[in-house]
Design a protein around this motif. Structure first.
Motif, short mmCIF file in Angstrom:
data_model
loop_
_atom_site.label_atom_id
_atom_site.label_comp_id
_atom_site.label_asym_id
_atom_site.label_seq_id
_atom_site.Cartn_x
_atom_site.Cartn_y
_atom_site.Cartn_z
N ARG A 59 18.08 -8.19 3.74
CA ARG A 59 18.06 -6.85 4.33
C ARG A 59 18.82 -6.83 5.66
O ARG A 59 19.55 -5.88 5.94
N ARG A 60 18.62 -7.86 6.46
CA ARG A 60 19.32 -7.92 7.74
C ARG A 60 20.83 -8.00 7.52
O ARG A 60 21.61 -7.30 8.19
N LEU A 61 21.24 -8.85 6.59
CA LEU A 61 22.67 -8.99 6.32
C LEU A 61 23.25 -7.71 5.72
O LEU A 61 24.40 -7.35 6.02
N ALA A 62 22.47 -7.03 4.88
CA ALA A 62 22.94 -5.77 4.31
C ALA A 62 23.12 -4.72 5.40
O ALA A 62 24.09 -3.94 5.40
N GLY A 63 22.20 -4.70 6.37
CA GLY A 63 22.34 -3.78 7.49
C GLY A 63 23.58 -4.08 8.32
O GLY A 63 24.29 -3.16 8.76
N GLU A 64 23.85 -5.37 8.52
CA GLU A 64 25.05 -5.76 9.26
C GLU A 64 26.32 -5.36 8.51
O GLU A 64 27.32 -4.96 9.12
N GLN A 84 37.80 -6.75 7.94
CA GLN A 84 37.92 -8.16 7.57
C GLN A 84 36.56 -8.84 7.52
O GLN A 84 36.23 -9.56 6.56
N ALA A 85 35.74 -8.61 8.56
CA ALA A 85 34.39 -9.20 8.58
C ALA A 85 33.53 -8.60 7.47
O ALA A 85 32.74 -9.30 6.83
N ALA A 86 33.69 -7.30 7.23
CA ALA A 86 32.92 -6.65 6.17
C ALA A 86 33.30 -7.20 4.81
O ALA A 86 32.43 -7.39 3.94
N ALA A 87 34.58 -7.46 4.60
CA ALA A 87 35.03 -8.01 3.32
C ALA A 87 34.39 -9.37 3.06
O ALA A 87 33.96 -9.67 1.94
N ALA A 88 34.31 -10.20 4.08
CA ALA A 88 33.69 -11.52 3.93
C ALA A 88 32.21 -11.38 3.59
O ALA A 88 31.67 -12.11 2.76
N SER A 92 29.92 -12.45 0.03
CA SER A 92 28.69 -13.24 -0.01
C SER A 92 27.61 -12.55 -0.84
O SER A 92 26.69 -13.20 -1.33
N TYR A 93 27.73 -11.23 -0.99
CA TYR A 93 26.79 -10.48 -1.82
C TYR A 93 27.25 -10.37 -3.26
O TYR A 93 26.58 -9.74 -4.08
N GLY A 98 20.50 -3.03 -13.30
CA GLY A 98 21.53 -4.02 -13.50
C GLY A 98 22.79 -3.75 -12.69
O GLY A 98 23.90 -4.11 -13.10
N LEU A 99 22.62 -3.14 -11.51
CA LEU A 99 23.76 -2.76 -10.68
C LEU A 99 24.06 -3.84 -9.65
O LEU A 99 23.13 -4.45 -9.09
N ASN A 100 25.32 -4.07 -9.41
CA ASN A 100 25.74 -5.00 -8.38
C ASN A 100 25.92 -4.22 -7.09
O ASN A 100 26.86 -3.43 -6.96
N GLY A 101 25.01 -4.41 -6.15
CA GLY A 101 25.08 -3.62 -4.92
C GLY A 101 24.13 -4.12 -3.88
O GLY A 101 23.38 -5.08 -4.09
N VAL A 102 24.15 -3.47 -2.72
CA VAL A 102 23.25 -3.80 -1.62
C VAL A 102 22.63 -2.50 -1.11
O VAL A 102 23.19 -1.42 -1.29
N VAL A 103 21.47 -2.64 -0.47
CA VAL A 103 20.80 -1.49 0.11
C VAL A 103 20.23 -1.90 1.45
O VAL A 103 19.76 -3.02 1.64
N THR A 104 20.30 -0.99 2.41
CA THR A 104 19.70 -1.22 3.72
C THR A 104 19.11 0.07 4.22
O THR A 104 19.37 1.16 3.68
#
Length: 497
Positions: free
Chosen positions: A258-263, A274-278, A282-283, A316-322
């Motif tokens: 959750r912390r990483l998703a918020g970042e 660039q940082a967001a792409a990296a 990772s997700y 079955g979705l590939n995603g993140v939530v924050t």
């Protein structure tokens, strides 16, 4: 298994013979040799009594001897012959038959100590087997706690409990939501009722154990059986700390994600591509493939966040939530169109009980993802103002709020400060309420009496305040261009959030 009279009869090395039948499967507590006329004061029950009948020489009747043993519910009576030509007294056989006490013949070549030794050997083997089984059980439980995936670990615990007890097992969170089970899936209402009862009456259900954090129940572990034996209860008790360890690991992983998703969302909004792409990599998200943003307004933020995480898995979705303030921000990999994301948003609203949701346009790559996020946020706010529902980005066309949200924040800050900073300074020094008065006047469309009523002041007071606004800002409120500038400056305060 405990040693029974049938086990000893089936042992060819002992050569025992059954003379009077009875309950041959009753577990034997111990083997005693007694020649007392009344051995009952020294018995606890379920013993196998061995005797050679010396008590008969003291005048004790067979019926009295057997009745004394029956008062302690002995497992059986073994009569040993001292000489090959001897036989078991008929009176003893009749007494055992009348009192329901199993009677076995111990041949002269079998000493009583052989029977005792064989019983002790079987008892030792059983205890060694129980110990090995317990060690294997604990080893399997510990291995399940080491599973890198918490869900897999909980399923493993349920399977181990099922294997050990022969009954279906289930694990829920503190509210009764099912986390893992074996056997037939438990009824949802039943689990919620159990959870409620355990909160009120902690020891009300012998087939359920609770994992607690202080007075709060964090998990329940149960067996699909009404009456649990000692072994099943011991297995349940042993599983509680292991489930706690698995859930603690799951919480740690979830909080980190959750912390990483918020970042990640912060990096995208800050245009740090660039940082967001990296971080996306990772997700498991591809920053060079289409992604879409969905934002949902929720009331119970923490509950909704957990529901959204489970929704992503279930779909079955590939995603993140924050979670940001009272809004869920989702980034979902999508190779379809925005209309596909619109369908996702509709199911998300139901899954997390959202008041409204907004959908951004499909972003071909990370360079367009900020725009999709901003669109989704603005669309969600529009949905809230409309009273709920899902709003897609196309419905934002021509709205100044989206225009402001897409601008560089430094530019917006400079524009706002140039117009509003003097008013804010004046309000801070003189408690003049010039900023809220200006907003109320422009929101009403320049209607004097309506604004005065809204602010609960006399219209002359309103005229005085607005004259002060013109004096401090150097802008005229009867000039459309100045009004637009002032309104946009006020709106930048909203776009920041």
């Amino acid at each position: 298994m405990a040693t029974t009279l049938r086990d000893l009869l089936d042992d060819p090395a002992l050569g025992l013979s059954l003379l009077v039948d009875g309950d041959l499967d009753r577990p034997i507590r111990w083997v005693h040799v007694s020649e007392l006329a009344d051995a009952s004061p020294y018995l606890d029950g379920n013993e196998l009594i061995l005797t050679t009948g010396i008590w008969r020489q003291r005048g004790t009747e067979a019926l009295d001897f057997v009745r004394a043993l029956e008062t302690k519910s002995v497992a059986g009576l073994g009569y040993g012959l001292l000489n090959p030509c001897d036989s078991v007294p008929h009176g003893l056989i009749r007494a055992c038959r009348d009192e329901g006490v199993p009677l076995v013949l111990v041949p002269t070549e079998t000493p009583f100590i052989a029977i005792s030794q064989r019983f002790v050997e079987r008892l030792h083997n059983k205890r060694e087997g129980d110990l090995r089984a317990s060690l294997a059980f604990m080893s399997d439980l510990i291995a399940s706690a080491d599973s890198p995936d918490p869900a897999t670990g909980l399923k493993a615990v349920a399977r181990i409990l099922h294997r050990e007890t022969g009954h279906g097992a289930w694990i829920t969170d503190g509210s009764g939501r099912l986390l893992a089970h074996t056997g037939r899936m438990p009824d949802r209402d039943y689990l919620q009722t159990v959870a409620q009862n355990m909160r009120i009456h902690p020891n009300s259900n012998g087939s359920v154990r609770a994992l607690r954090n202080g007075s709060r129940i964090t998990a329940l572990i149960g067996l699909a059986m009404d009456n649990t034996g000692i072994l099943a209860q011991a297995r349940l008790e042993a599983s509680v700390p292991v489930v706690g360890l698995v859930l603690a690991r799951e919480r740690t992983i979830r909080e980190t994600e959750r912390r990483l998703a918020g970042e990640l969302v912060s990096l995208i909004l800050a245009r740090q591509e660039q940082a967001a792409a990296a971080r996306m990599t990772s997700y498991g998200l591809n920053p060079h493939k289409p992604n879409v943003a969905i934002v949902a307004a929720v009331a119970d933020a923490e509950t909704a966040l957990g529901d959204a995480e489970r929704w992503l898995d279930a779909e079955g979705l590939n995603g993140v939530v924050t979670l940001r303030a009272s809004q869920l921000h989702l980034i979902i990999e999508d190779s379809a169109t925005t209309s596909h994301a619109d369908a996702y948003a509709s199911t998300l609203v139901r899954a997390v009980t959202a008041t409204a949701a907004g959908v951004g346009t499909l972003a071909p790559d990370i360079r367009s993802l900020r725009k999709s996020l901003v669109q989704a946020r603005q669309a969600c706010e529009l949905g809230v103002r409309r009273g709920g529902g899902t709003v897609v980005s196309q419905q934002l066309a021509g709205r100044h709020s989206l225009l402001l949200a897409l601008q560089d924040q430094d530019v917006l800050d400079s524009f706002r400060d140039a117009l509003l900073a003097p008013l804010e300074d004046y309000d801070a020094k003189h408690s003049g309420d010039l900023v809220p008065t200006l907003r109320a006047f422009l929101t009403s469309g320049g209607k004097w009496q309506q604004t005065a009523d809204h602010l609960n002041v006399h219209v002359n007071t309103l005229r005085h305040r607005l004259a002060r606004v013109e004096e401090v800002t150097g802008r005229r409120l009867d000039d459309t261009s100045d009004r637009v500038d002032l309104w946009l400056a006020l709106e930048t305060l909203r776009s920041e959030t």
